[in-house]
Design an enzyme around this catalytic site. Structure first.
Site, PDB file in Angstrom:
ATOM      1  N   ARG A 117       1.944  -4.859   6.267  1.00 11.08           N
ATOM      2  CA  ARG A 117       1.273  -3.810   5.491  1.00 11.08           C
ATOM      3  C   ARG A 117       2.148  -2.564   5.493  1.00 11.08           C
ATOM      4  NH1 ARG A 117      -4.901  -2.130   4.661  1.00 11.08           N
ATOM      5  NH2 ARG A 117      -4.513  -0.453   3.181  1.00 11.08           N
ATOM      6  N   GLU A 151       1.045 -13.063  12.711  1.00  9.70           N
ATOM      7  CA  GLU A 151       1.668 -11.893  13.329  1.00  9.70           C
ATOM      8  C   GLU A 151       1.542 -10.736  12.340  1.00  9.70           C
ATOM      9  OE1 GLU A 151       2.747 -11.754  16.395  1.00  9.70           O
ATOM     10  OE2 GLU A 151       2.303 -13.882  16.680  1.00  9.70           O
ATOM     11  N   ASN A 155     -11.024  -2.245  -5.315  1.00  8.07           N
ATOM     12  CA  ASN A 155     -10.223  -1.363  -6.179  1.00  8.07           C
ATOM     13  C   ASN A 155     -10.870  -1.134  -7.557  1.00  8.07           C
ATOM     14  OD1 ASN A 155      -7.013  -2.578  -4.908  1.00  8.07           O
ATOM     15  ND2 ASN A 155      -8.173  -0.780  -4.298  1.00  8.07           N
ATOM     16  N   TRP A 156     -11.834  -1.999  -7.922  1.00  7.66           N
ATOM     17  CA  TRP A 156     -12.570  -1.773  -9.182  1.00  7.66           C
ATOM     18  C   TRP A 156     -13.326  -0.445  -9.133  1.00  7.66           C
ATOM     19  CZ3 TRP A 156     -11.175  -4.386 -13.254  1.00  7.66           C
ATOM     20  CH2 TRP A 156     -10.814  -5.731 -13.170  1.00  7.66           C
ATOM     21  N   HIS A 174       2.446   3.376  -9.012  1.00  6.00           N
ATOM     22  CA  HIS A 174       2.233   1.951  -9.317  1.00  6.00           C
ATOM     23  C   HIS A 174       3.412   1.407 -10.122  1.00  6.00           C
ATOM     24  CE1 HIS A 174      -1.658   2.366  -7.634  1.00  6.00           C
ATOM     25  NE2 HIS A 174      -2.204   3.028  -8.636  1.00  6.00           N
ATOM     26  N   ARG A 220     -12.199   2.400  -8.228  1.00  8.05           N
ATOM     27  CA  ARG A 220     -11.334   3.566  -8.447  1.00  8.05           C
ATOM     28  C   ARG A 220     -11.639   4.198  -9.809  1.00  8.05           C
ATOM     29  NH1 ARG A 220      -5.400   2.543  -5.775  1.00  8.05           N
ATOM     30  NH2 ARG A 220      -6.210   1.987  -3.727  1.00  8.05           N
ATOM     31  N   ASP A 223       0.833  -1.216   0.000  1.00  2.00           N
ATOM     32  CA  ASP A 223       0.000   0.000   0.000  1.00  2.00           C
ATOM     33  C   ASP A 223       0.862   1.258   0.000  1.00  2.00           C
ATOM     34  OD1 ASP A 223      -2.384   1.368  -0.013  1.00  2.00           O
ATOM     35  OD2 ASP A 223      -2.587   1.381   2.176  1.00  2.00           O
TER      36      ASP A 223
HETATM   37  C1  IPE Z   1      -5.526  -2.589  -0.150  1.00  2.00           C
HETATM   38  O1  IPE Z   1      -5.135  -1.272  -0.361  1.00  2.00           O
HETATM   39  C2  IPE Z   1      -5.542  -3.341  -1.433  1.00  2.00           C
HETATM   40  C3  IPE Z   1      -4.251  -3.547  -2.055  1.00  2.00           C
HETATM   41  C4  IPE Z   1      -3.087  -3.263  -1.535  1.00  2.00           C
HETATM   42  C5  IPE Z   1      -4.292  -4.160  -3.358  1.00  2.00           C
HETATM   43  P1  IPE Z   1      -6.209  -0.113  -0.527  1.00  2.00           P
HETATM   44  O2  IPE Z   1      -5.457   1.155  -0.694  1.00  2.00           O
HETATM   45  O3  IPE Z   1      -7.178  -0.461  -1.583  1.00  2.00           O
HETATM   46  O4  IPE Z   1      -6.959  -0.159   0.887  1.00  2.00           O
HETATM   47  P2  IPE Z   1      -7.809   0.938   1.634  1.00  2.00           P
HETATM   48  O5  IPE Z   1      -8.840   1.441   0.683  1.00  2.00           O
HETATM   49  O6  IPE Z   1      -6.862   2.034   2.043  1.00  2.00           O
HETATM   50  O7  IPE Z   1      -8.361   0.226   2.822  1.00  2.00           O
HETATM   51  C1  IPE Z   2      -1.498   0.267  -3.395  1.00  2.00           C
HETATM   52  O1  IPE Z   2      -1.281   1.632  -3.414  1.00  2.00           O
HETATM   53  C2  IPE Z   2      -1.767  -0.310  -4.768  1.00  2.00           C
HETATM   54  C3  IPE Z   2      -3.168  -0.710  -4.989  1.00  2.00           C
HETATM   55  C4  IPE Z   2      -4.110  -0.701  -4.115  1.00  2.00           C
HETATM   56  C5  IPE Z   2      -3.491  -1.187  -6.325  1.00  2.00           C
HETATM   57  P1  IPE Z   2      -2.480   2.654  -3.455  1.00  2.00           P
HETATM   58  O2  IPE Z   2      -2.858   2.898  -4.861  1.00  2.00           O
HETATM   59  O3  IPE Z   2      -3.573   2.214  -2.573  1.00  2.00           O
HETATM   60  O4  IPE Z   2      -1.793   3.971  -2.855  1.00  2.00           O
HETATM   61  P2  IPE Z   2      -2.371   4.920  -1.735  1.00  2.00           P
HETATM   62  O5  IPE Z   2      -2.770   4.069  -0.587  1.00  2.00           O
HETATM   63  O6  IPE Z   2      -3.538   5.634  -2.336  1.00  2.00           O
HETATM   64  O7  IPE Z   2      -1.241   5.834  -1.398  1.00  2.00           O
HETATM   65 MG    MG Z   3      -3.999   2.459  -0.617  1.00  2.15          MG
END
Ligand code: IPE
Ligand code: IPE
Ligand code: MG
Length: 246
Positions: free
Chosen positions: A189, A208, A69-70, A38, A72, A21
């Site tokens: 994480r 853990e 994530n779909w 990304h 977004r 993340d």
């Molecule tokens: C979790 O990250 C999903 C992935 C790392 C693929 P997100 O960025 O989507 O999670 P939230 O929305 O902050 O909980």
């Molecule tokens: C994790 O990074 C990648 C995916 C969830 C695909 P993010 O895209 O969630 O990045 P932040 O959390 O918005 O910084």
């Molecule tokens: Mg994120």
């Protein structure tokens, strides 16, 4: 003493799960578009996979794209799918060199056709590798996975293949996407968020949890080593008391 020397190779987590993340925030800090984050996340993936192989971790599962994530912006979703296709095709060589078998969990039929095909191709090509199983969680969510397992079991009971009394925790586990893997012993994480975001809810019952404020594109094998060192300092009691553990 180097980080690597501090790790006991006999007490490694068999299965390491990672919530990658912070790509978007990493890019924003640099005044760039989210997609740039990304793209740079791919370097972190490569180094983490190589670090896991170097240690001898047998299962590494990376959360790459969640069901949620779909939702977004369409452009970001498309860019992520494109990145997935190009990364898988480019990285297959690295996987072969490191003896890594590629695997995927999630609702894979919801991926664009090209993505799905590229993924299947790499999975087949690497299927003979035995150093480490790298699983990508794609279009994955734990509640989806658990619901699918419940459905499959219900159909088996309806069709007389299974008795309701035969449903145990073990049987349920084998109906999850991760059915042939051990549960993750360590979950990392990045990005400083302290939540699970619908990832392996069943499987992490006794994992853990390790949180780091590093944003994913900055994560490297040394960060993985630090997490493993931290893991090895913990006492895993599984509901018992200290004195009961040899
Ligand atoms: C979790 O990250 C999903 C992935 C790392 C693929 P997100 O960025 O989507 O999670 P939230 O929305 O902050 O909980
Ligand atoms: C994790 O990074 C990648 C995916 C969830 C695909 P993010 O895209 O969630 O990045 P932040 O959390 O918005 O910084
Ligand atoms: Mg994120």
């Amino acid at each position: 003493m180097s980080l690597l020397d501090q790790i006991d190779k006999n007490r490694l987590p068999k299965h390491l799960a990672v919530i990658m993340d912070g790509n978007g925030r990493w890019a924003k800090e640099k005044g760039k578009l989210r997609v740039f984050g990304h793209q740079n996340g791919v370097l972190a993936v490569r180094d983490t996979v190589e670090g896991a192989v170097q240690l001898g971790i047998k299962y590494l599962t990376l959360y790459a794209f969640s069901t949620e994530n779909w939702n977004r912006p369409k452009l970001e979703v498309m860019a992520l799918m494109e990145l997935l296709v190009s990364t898988i095709s480019k990285e297959t060589k690295t996987l072969m060199e490191n003896g890594v078998r590629l695997n995927a969990i999630g609702n894979l039929s919801s991926l664009p056709e090209r993505c799905f095909r590229q993924l299947q191709e790499a999975i087949e090509k690497t299927s003979g590798n035995t150093n480490c199983t790298l699983t990508l969680a794609l279009s994955y969510s734990s509640r989806w996975e658990i619901t699918e397992a419940a459905k499959t079991i219900a159909i088996k009971v309806r069709d007389g293949e299974l008795n309701a009394d035969d449903i145990t925790e073990e049987l349920f586990s084998t109906h999850l996407n991760t059915g042939d893997m051990p549960d993750p012993e360590l979950m990392i994480r990045t990005s400083g968020e302290h939540r699970i975001s619908n990832y392996m809810l069943w499987q992490i019952a006794y994992s853990e949890l390790y949180f780091t404020s590093k944003l994913w594109p900055d994560f490297r094998r040394e960060d993985l080593f630090e997490a493993v060192i931290d893991f090895q300092k913990r006492e895993r009691r599984f509901g018992m008391i200290s004195e009961q553990l040899n």
